[in-house]
Write an enzyme that holds these catalytic residues in place. Sequence first.
Site, PDB file in Angstrom:
ATOM      1  N   HIS A 224       9.008 -26.077   0.811  1.00 33.36           N
ATOM      2  CA  HIS A 224       8.424 -27.414  -0.130  1.00 33.36           C
ATOM      3  C   HIS A 224       7.195 -26.602  -0.992  1.00 33.36           C
ATOM      4  CE1 HIS A 224      10.366 -30.608   2.083  1.00 33.36           C
ATOM      5  NE2 HIS A 224      10.535 -29.628   3.070  1.00 33.36           N
TER       6      HIS A 224
ATOM      7  N   GLU B 106       1.060  -1.206  -0.014  1.00 37.56           N
ATOM      8  CA  GLU B 106      -0.087   0.052   0.014  1.00 37.56           C
ATOM      9  C   GLU B 106       0.786   1.177   0.126  1.00 37.56           C
ATOM     10  OE1 GLU B 106      -2.953   0.605   3.263  1.00 37.56           O
ATOM     11  OE2 GLU B 106      -4.609   0.059   1.608  1.00 37.56           O
TER      12      GLU B 106
ATOM     13  N   LYS C 159     -14.563   1.799  -3.450  1.00 34.56           N
ATOM     14  CA  LYS C 159     -15.684   2.105  -2.631  1.00 34.56           C
ATOM     15  C   LYS C 159     -16.762   3.021  -3.342  1.00 34.56           C
ATOM     16  CE  LYS C 159     -12.221   2.887   1.176  1.00 34.56           C
ATOM     17  NZ  LYS C 159     -11.673   3.754   2.156  1.00 34.56           N
TER      18      LYS C 159
END
Lengths: 404, 404
Positions: free
Chosen positions: B281, B256, B395
């Site tokens: 792994h 961010e 938003k």
Amino acid sequence: MIKNIFRFNLIDSTTIDAYAARINDEYKNGQIGYYHLPSTGLKTVDEIYVYEKSLSYIKNIVLVGIGGSSLGVKAIRSMLKSKKQKRQLYVLDNVDPQSYKAVMDDIKFEETLFIVSSKSGNTIETITIFKCILDEFKPKNLSKNFLIITDSGTNLEEFAKNNSIKVFNIPQNVGGRFSVLSAIGLVPLALCGYDIKELLEGALECKSRYIDKNDTSLMAKAYHYAIHRNAHINVVFGYCDRFREFNDWYVQLWAESLGKKKGFKRVGRTPIGLIGSSDQHSFLQLIMDGIKDKTVTFIKICESTEVAVPGISLKGLEECDFVAGLSLNRLLNAQCDATAMALVQEGLSVDILELDRLDERHVGFLIFYYELLTSAVGVMLGVNTYDQPGVEIGKRILKTMLKK
Amino acid sequence: MIKNIFRFNLIDSTTIDAYAARINDEYKNGQIGYYHLPSTGLKTVDEIYVYEKSLSYIKNIVLVGIGGSSLGVKAIRSMLKSKKQKRQLYVLDNVDPQSYKAVMDDIKFEETLFIVSSKSGNTIETITIFKCILDEFKPKNLSKNFLIITDSGTNLEEFAKNNSIKVFNIPQNVGGRFSVLSAIGLVPLALCGYDIKELLEGALECKSRYIDKNDTSLMAKAYHYAIHRNAHINVVFGYCDRFREFNDWYVQLWAESLGKKKGFKRVGRTPIGLIGSSDQHSFLQLIMDGIKDKTVTFIKICESTEVAVPGISLKGLEECDFVAGLSLNRLLNAQCDATAMALVQEGLSVDILELDRLDERHVGFLIFYYELLTSAVGVMLGVNTYDQPGVEIGKRILKTMLKK
């Protein structure tokens, strides 16, 4: 079942058909075992449930396994979190002393089954934890509280036989990260009460759609990833907390399968797993405004009306009232759609996987979908999808360091 | 305390000094608040502990907060897992109905403190969950079981005052993702019994080393990241399970802060968090053999002799005996060193952060170290490290979608 909505154009071409034919060959020639697990797995279901019936004294399962021996089990357990487990499942997938002690403090030996899972049979972490457990409880008889899952012919299988420990095998042509629908996943999941038959049926449905019925959308999506070299980071953005461990499984599958040397060239695609809406407040800024090197697949669950947003208005906070009357799940899905839309407007490659619900059948479909997608991208990148030569060097250095 | 070992060359130059001077300016001019949290925080410790003493009836803390309002708390709680919590801490950081219900099923209202944390005071997820809680328990008096943490002057603060709810403020010039050493982190952590004074002292020690005493290694490391545009993926590889949630915090901070538009240009650095040895792994294959676009910072903990690898030899599995006699922690650190060596041999930029142990002081140092590193890279990339304009569009789309 599962719907895939694309916000970018899928090419429909002879190229796609040619690659589809190659995947079909890989499937038919039988060298790559995972393609066949949904059907062969169904034949082992009865044996697993018979074994399960013999374990009435077992209350806890401790799975000792790392990488492909645990990531798939954790992913499926987490996606099916809404279902009550028949037995408590613990996973020891690291040589972390605190994690080890936390599990040991929580269990009683007599009512615990330790599943030692290692494809090669000599995974250093797994065998080391196995030894710690043996040293901790010093059992005289290993047959009642241990189970071993390994390839046939390994030293670990031999050890099991010499100690009257029950063994389940993984087919040798199934790689660790593609093995969750083999005994590696089926056995612990069945012992915890999950419906492994449904899991396999879901995977079979996926195989049927994309291989038998030749729905080429998956191949076309893989092709999009393979040819867009600049968008080499593939984000999976799951909209609910239950996808957190699915993300870890996806990361292993994608990273280990597609990150390869091709002669002197290096190729790869970098996987990222995110959780919505939480990570809208974290990683999203980078996808929106950072370098356009990412594709994003959203995953959302359609069904769920649980927990309504109450129609309360808090004085001064009325601007938050526009979500009143939705369920939390619908709010989550609306956030998913809004974020997808914002990314499409920025010109990113976005697609959405819609699952009706998160049950065994859908989970089986989703798992197999990602395995097929990985195989398809691997073929298109021209790499060996099923090996992992790069991790051997570190193992050798470790041995040299410690043997000094 | 903390030692940083570099496996690549750090440039020592006037350029580094010039950037160090700019960070020093940022620190001294007072506009970026987080630099001052270690010292100002120490002045608030007493008030927080006085408040804590008034909560003898509280057994559980439910933190309602998303992004910067919860990631730091989760990271620190997880790193300090070896310490027993004074109160059980739950975190609601998503509008996920299942996660919400799981917490509600586990608590009793009368003995629970709900901390509603939102810097802006109108985070839709946080206010929505707050409403669900109010609707669930319909309390007449909010003063005993609620606490609000927000910027001064927000509508949420006003609501708190009108309902006699105790408020702690975040300094307005401290961004959400840099706020864990403000009330956002200090209050919930203190209520759960963590030593926040030590946490702040650790951060102060870090500030002292890299700002006051002008140790330029951090700036030189940041410069290495900023100028190597091809290695734009920065991996943090923590060698123990307790770093899992630190990784999530780091991912938010890095992504961010550094993923930004600069006019028509897009810049960014992509963070990845891994856990050793498990992810040897998984993701390691891609770092070793895939495209060389990654740097790797290993984090390991020196002290811990817990759990010895037993000197047992299992018949047929003798090749795993070379780790006998080590502690699990030493094995983990040896794996870390071996993996680092393997990556250095492949020509990747590798450094190792060695912590003596994981306690409040070291955690405070580590947190502040990463905040400073982020600021330094931000200055060098020429971006505004402290805003997040890209997340606003989603938003707005959500509001438009739902208001239809």
